[in-house]
Design a protein around this motif. Structure first.
Motif, mmCIF file in Angstrom:
data_model
loop_
_atom_site.group_PDB
_atom_site.id
_atom_site.type_symbol
_atom_site.label_atom_id
_atom_site.label_comp_id
_atom_site.label_asym_id
_atom_site.label_seq_id
_atom_site.Cartn_x
_atom_site.Cartn_y
_atom_site.Cartn_z
ATOM 1 N N LEU A 131 0.839 -1.204 0.000
ATOM 2 C CA LEU A 131 0.000 0.000 0.000
ATOM 3 C C LEU A 131 0.868 1.245 0.000
ATOM 4 C CD1 LEU A 131 -2.784 -1.038 2.525
ATOM 5 C CD2 LEU A 131 -2.903 -0.971 0.026
ATOM 6 N N TRP A 132 0.258 2.325 -0.402
ATOM 7 C CA TRP A 132 0.960 3.574 -0.659
ATOM 8 C C TRP A 132 0.221 4.679 0.072
ATOM 9 C CZ3 TRP A 132 -1.690 7.181 -3.876
ATOM 10 C CH2 TRP A 132 -0.930 8.291 -4.275
ATOM 11 N N ARG A 133 0.961 5.483 0.807
ATOM 12 C CA ARG A 133 0.331 6.483 1.667
ATOM 13 C C ARG A 133 0.084 7.754 0.879
ATOM 14 N NH1 ARG A 133 1.348 10.361 5.674
ATOM 15 N NH2 ARG A 133 -0.006 10.082 7.494
ATOM 16 N N ARG A 134 -1.168 8.158 0.832
ATOM 17 C CA ARG A 134 -1.526 9.356 0.072
ATOM 18 C C ARG A 134 -0.993 10.597 0.765
ATOM 19 N NH1 ARG A 134 -5.236 9.079 -3.913
ATOM 20 N NH2 ARG A 134 -5.721 11.278 -3.671
ATOM 21 N N GLY A 135 -0.287 11.426 -0.008
ATOM 22 C CA GLY A 135 0.296 12.626 0.575
ATOM 23 C C GLY A 135 -0.610 13.836 0.515
ATOM 24 N N ARG A 136 -1.555 13.809 -0.444
ATOM 25 C CA ARG A 136 -2.374 15.009 -0.626
ATOM 26 C C ARG A 136 -3.844 14.653 -0.756
ATOM 27 N NH1 ARG A 136 -0.074 17.251 -6.291
ATOM 28 N NH2 ARG A 136 1.896 17.195 -5.138
ATOM 29 N N GLN B 191 -8.431 12.495 0.919
ATOM 30 C CA GLN B 191 -8.077 11.344 1.753
ATOM 31 C C GLN B 191 -6.577 11.257 2.007
ATOM 32 O OE1 GLN B 191 -10.242 7.809 0.997
ATOM 33 N NE2 GLN B 191 -12.145 8.950 0.824
ATOM 34 N N ALA B 192 -5.931 12.410 2.216
ATOM 35 C CA ALA B 192 -4.511 12.411 2.546
ATOM 36 C C ALA B 192 -4.280 11.615 3.827
ATOM 37 C CB ALA B 192 -4.019 13.842 2.730
ATOM 38 N N GLY B 193 -3.199 10.862 3.849
ATOM 39 C CA GLY B 193 -2.872 10.064 5.028
ATOM 40 C C GLY B 193 -3.409 8.650 4.965
ATOM 41 N N ARG B 194 -4.434 8.414 4.158
ATOM 42 C CA ARG B 194 -4.942 7.048 4.020
ATOM 43 C C ARG B 194 -4.063 6.245 3.074
ATOM 44 N NH1 ARG B 194 -11.131 6.074 4.612
ATOM 45 N NH2 ARG B 194 -11.658 7.576 6.220
ATOM 46 N N TRP B 195 -4.219 4.944 3.156
ATOM 47 C CA TRP B 195 -3.376 4.047 2.369
ATOM 48 C C TRP B 195 -4.126 3.553 1.144
ATOM 49 C CZ3 TRP B 195 1.725 3.191 3.645
ATOM 50 C CH2 TRP B 195 2.122 3.702 4.889
ATOM 51 N N ALA B 196 -3.462 3.617 -0.012
ATOM 52 C CA ALA B 196 -4.116 3.338 -1.292
ATOM 53 C C ALA B 196 -3.363 2.267 -2.065
ATOM 54 C CB ALA B 196 -4.206 4.613 -2.126
ATOM 55 N N LEU B 197 -4.059 1.659 -3.023
ATOM 56 C CA LEU B 197 -3.423 0.715 -3.933
ATOM 57 C C LEU B 197 -2.640 1.472 -4.995
ATOM 58 C CD1 LEU B 197 -6.387 -1.755 -4.484
ATOM 59 C CD2 LEU B 197 -4.365 -2.106 -3.066
ATOM 60 N N PRO B 198 -1.518 0.920 -5.444
ATOM 61 C CA PRO B 198 -0.809 1.547 -6.550
ATOM 62 C C PRO B 198 -1.619 1.446 -7.835
ATOM 63 C CG PRO B 198 0.206 -0.552 -5.972
ATOM 64 C CD PRO B 198 -0.833 -0.272 -4.927
ATOM 65 N N GLY B 199 -1.431 2.424 -8.707
ATOM 66 C CA GLY B 199 -2.155 2.457 -9.967
ATOM 67 C C GLY B 199 -2.224 3.862 -10.493
ATOM 68 N N GLY B 200 -3.098 4.081 -11.472
ATOM 69 C CA GLY B 200 -3.234 5.422 -12.021
ATOM 70 C C GLY B 200 -4.149 5.431 -13.235
ATOM 71 N N GLN B 201 -4.112 6.511 -13.973
ATOM 72 C CA GLN B 201 -4.996 6.697 -15.119
ATOM 73 C C GLN B 201 -4.633 5.762 -16.265
ATOM 74 O OE1 GLN B 201 -7.924 8.818 -14.159
ATOM 75 N NE2 GLN B 201 -7.565 9.048 -16.364
ATOM 76 N N LEU B 202 -5.654 5.243 -16.904
ATOM 77 C CA LEU B 202 -5.439 4.463 -18.121
ATOM 78 C C LEU B 202 -5.004 5.388 -19.250
ATOM 79 C CD1 LEU B 202 -5.793 1.790 -19.743
ATOM 80 C CD2 LEU B 202 -8.147 2.506 -20.165
ATOM 81 N N GLY B 203 -3.906 5.030 -19.935
ATOM 82 C CA GLY B 203 -3.431 5.853 -21.048
ATOM 83 C C GLY B 203 -4.222 5.597 -22.322
ATOM 84 N N LYS C 112 6.649 1.151 -8.764
ATOM 85 C CA LYS C 112 6.550 0.809 -7.341
ATOM 86 C C LYS C 112 7.293 -0.472 -7.009
ATOM 87 C CE LYS C 112 3.401 4.079 -6.607
ATOM 88 N NZ LYS C 112 3.635 5.225 -5.716
ATOM 89 N N VAL C 113 7.137 -1.459 -7.879
ATOM 90 C CA VAL C 113 7.746 -2.765 -7.659
ATOM 91 C C VAL C 113 8.515 -3.122 -8.925
ATOM 92 C CG1 VAL C 113 7.281 -5.131 -6.932
ATOM 93 C CG2 VAL C 113 5.596 -3.350 -6.508
ATOM 94 N N ASP C 114 9.643 -3.707 -8.757
ATOM 95 C CA ASP C 114 10.394 -4.165 -9.925
ATOM 96 C C ASP C 114 9.524 -5.130 -10.715
ATOM 97 O OD1 ASP C 114 12.120 -5.197 -11.764
ATOM 98 O OD2 ASP C 114 13.780 -5.384 -10.370
ATOM 99 N N PRO D 100 9.454 2.340 -2.612
ATOM 100 C CA PRO D 100 9.612 3.749 -2.243
ATOM 101 C C PRO D 100 9.279 3.986 -0.772
ATOM 102 C CG PRO D 100 8.327 3.516 -4.259
ATOM 103 C CD PRO D 100 8.496 2.150 -3.696
ATOM 104 N N ASP D 101 9.705 5.151 -0.264
ATOM 105 C CA ASP D 101 9.526 5.467 1.150
ATOM 106 C C ASP D 101 8.059 5.506 1.571
ATOM 107 O OD1 ASP D 101 12.164 5.580 1.593
ATOM 108 O OD2 ASP D 101 12.350 7.766 1.559
ATOM 109 N N ASP D 102 7.206 5.958 0.663
ATOM 110 C CA ASP D 102 5.807 6.129 1.072
ATOM 111 C C ASP D 102 4.981 4.857 0.871
ATOM 112 O OD1 ASP D 102 5.952 6.178 -1.647
ATOM 113 O OD2 ASP D 102 4.671 7.922 -1.928
#
Lengths: 240, 240
Positions: free
Chosen positions: B34-39, B42-54, B70-72, B114-116
């Motif tokens: 999990l990845w900690r949201r910085g902004r 829901q800042a501070g909550r833990w989220a799954l890695p991912g993002g926008q579909l290209g 995030k992961v090799d 990564p650190d977060d």
DNA sequence: GCAAAAGTGTTTTCCCTACACCCATGG
DNA sequence: CCATGGGTGTAGGGAAAACACTTTTGC
């Protein structure tokens, strides 16, 4: 990277492969409901029912809403998500991501269907539009797998049925002979089958009248959760 | 109906629950990255890695590309689609449909993360962002089911392992004790296991040195396709 | 009575779990 | 030589497939 991440107009559609066992006697087969495209692109080809995802609905509500126009909703005994189809050029020209569903209808009544729709045997599909052919095959495979380890048969069968009628339904869906004897044993042992008490009249050439059965319950249940590697007797699966 | 059908700006994201067995000895457990949201939101909550579909990639390429950050990627031994999450308000404020994936990493090496980001036991999730908690549970259930009827264990295990090490991996993933004896029998009977010939040194307190094994092949194979209602012996499943 | 269809009893086979026992090593 | 962990042999149980046999009908 810039082209990949660029903001784009991505459409989202929902599609359903509605399967049911149709046809009389020897012609009985697993069939899918297809709709003939009247206008380009791919006019004349056969497509799955579905449409654009609305702004205020989730994908399952959307597909149920859209199927209501093609099939009577009360006929739909089961709906489940299959998978996302998202190849960039699956619909030429514009970007459309599709969420595909498996829908099931029971085999007795033939619902009213529009003029431009037809039931096709899954084993003899016509020329299909876009990637819809592969969606149908995925739906068929999902159905076949779940017939073995769940009670999903209830969604294909009539409300009441004889064991030989049910045998024909399973045979058509699975693609091989199923023995009525063993089918009854397996479903009974699992508590999925219940005699109604009634019997069906014998056919014109005689024979013992068949007892009528129904499925107990009409929601999907997993009946064979651990094929192997069961939890040790006494020990439960920790919730996590 | 008009509001439902209105054209809207629907975003599409991809998310992955990356699972692996982590931790030493008794602390070994099934964990998720999990990845900690910085902004906000829901800042501070833990989220799954991912993002926008290209615009030029399908959902699987997309999640693999995004996980590479995030992961090799070479660590990812298995990736499969789980399901679409599309509740209209799952991300408050704007419409985002998510395709969720299950990703697996082997249990020996700890990839640079990564650190977060952090590995959390699936049985003790922190406060998760949006609907990501339920996605993790779906991933866990899918993994547990497939460990029973496929060779998916290869994706969690090290390249070489002793049977007791593999037993710990299966136990952590399934949530109950698995016997090393029976695990070896089942996997061997199915032709999934192969001795390397080597042995592991005995521990400090002695004991017979354990033989080393590896999985044969590293692609997903279904090993138990028909729990019941098998095709009659001799007869094959018709392709349709 | 006879053919036809339905249903039951029984056998066989296979696979998995459980458990007892044997093996190899370090101290 | 004994404790410790690894590996094998075997017995028991359960479920499903296959098949023989009985039951009930129409003609």
């Amino acid at each position: 990277m810039d082209t990949i991440n660029q903001v784009s107009q991505t459409g989202h559609e929902v599609l359903a492969a509605v399967l049911g066992v149709r046809g009389r006697d020897r012609e009985k087969s697993l069939r899918v409901l297809l709709w003939r495209r009247g206008r380009p692109p791919q006019a004349g080809r056969w497509a799955l029912p579905g449409g654009q995802l609305g702004a205020t609905e989730d994908v399952e509500s959307s597909i149920r809403r859209q199927l209501a126009e093609k099939v009577d909703v009360r006929q739909l005994t089961h709906v489940e998500q299959l998978s996302v189809f998202s190849a960039p050029e699956r619909v030429p020209g514009r970007r459309v991501v599709a969420t595909a569903f498996l829908g099931l209808v029971p085999c007795d009544v033939d619902p009213e269907i529009p003029d431009d729709t037809e039931w096709f045997p899954v084993s003899a599909l016509p020329e299909t539009a876009f990637d819809h052919g592969s969606i149908v095959l995925r739906a068929r495979d999902r159905l076949r797998a779940k017939l073995s380890y769940t009670n999903l048969g209830f969604a294909l069968a009539q409300p009441q049925f004889t064991m030989s009628a049910l045998r024909r339904v399973y045979s058509a869906a699975l693609g091989y002979r199923v023995s009525a004897t063993n089918l009854q044993r397996v479903l009974s042992r699992r508590g999925l089958l219940e005699p109604t008490g009634g019997t069906a009249p014998s056919g014109p050439s005689g024979g013992r009248p068949a007892a009528l059965f129904r499925f107990t319950g009409s929601g999907l249940r997993v009946t064979d959760p651990f094929a192997v590697l069961r939890p040790p007797s006494g020990e439960d699966v920790r919730s996590c």
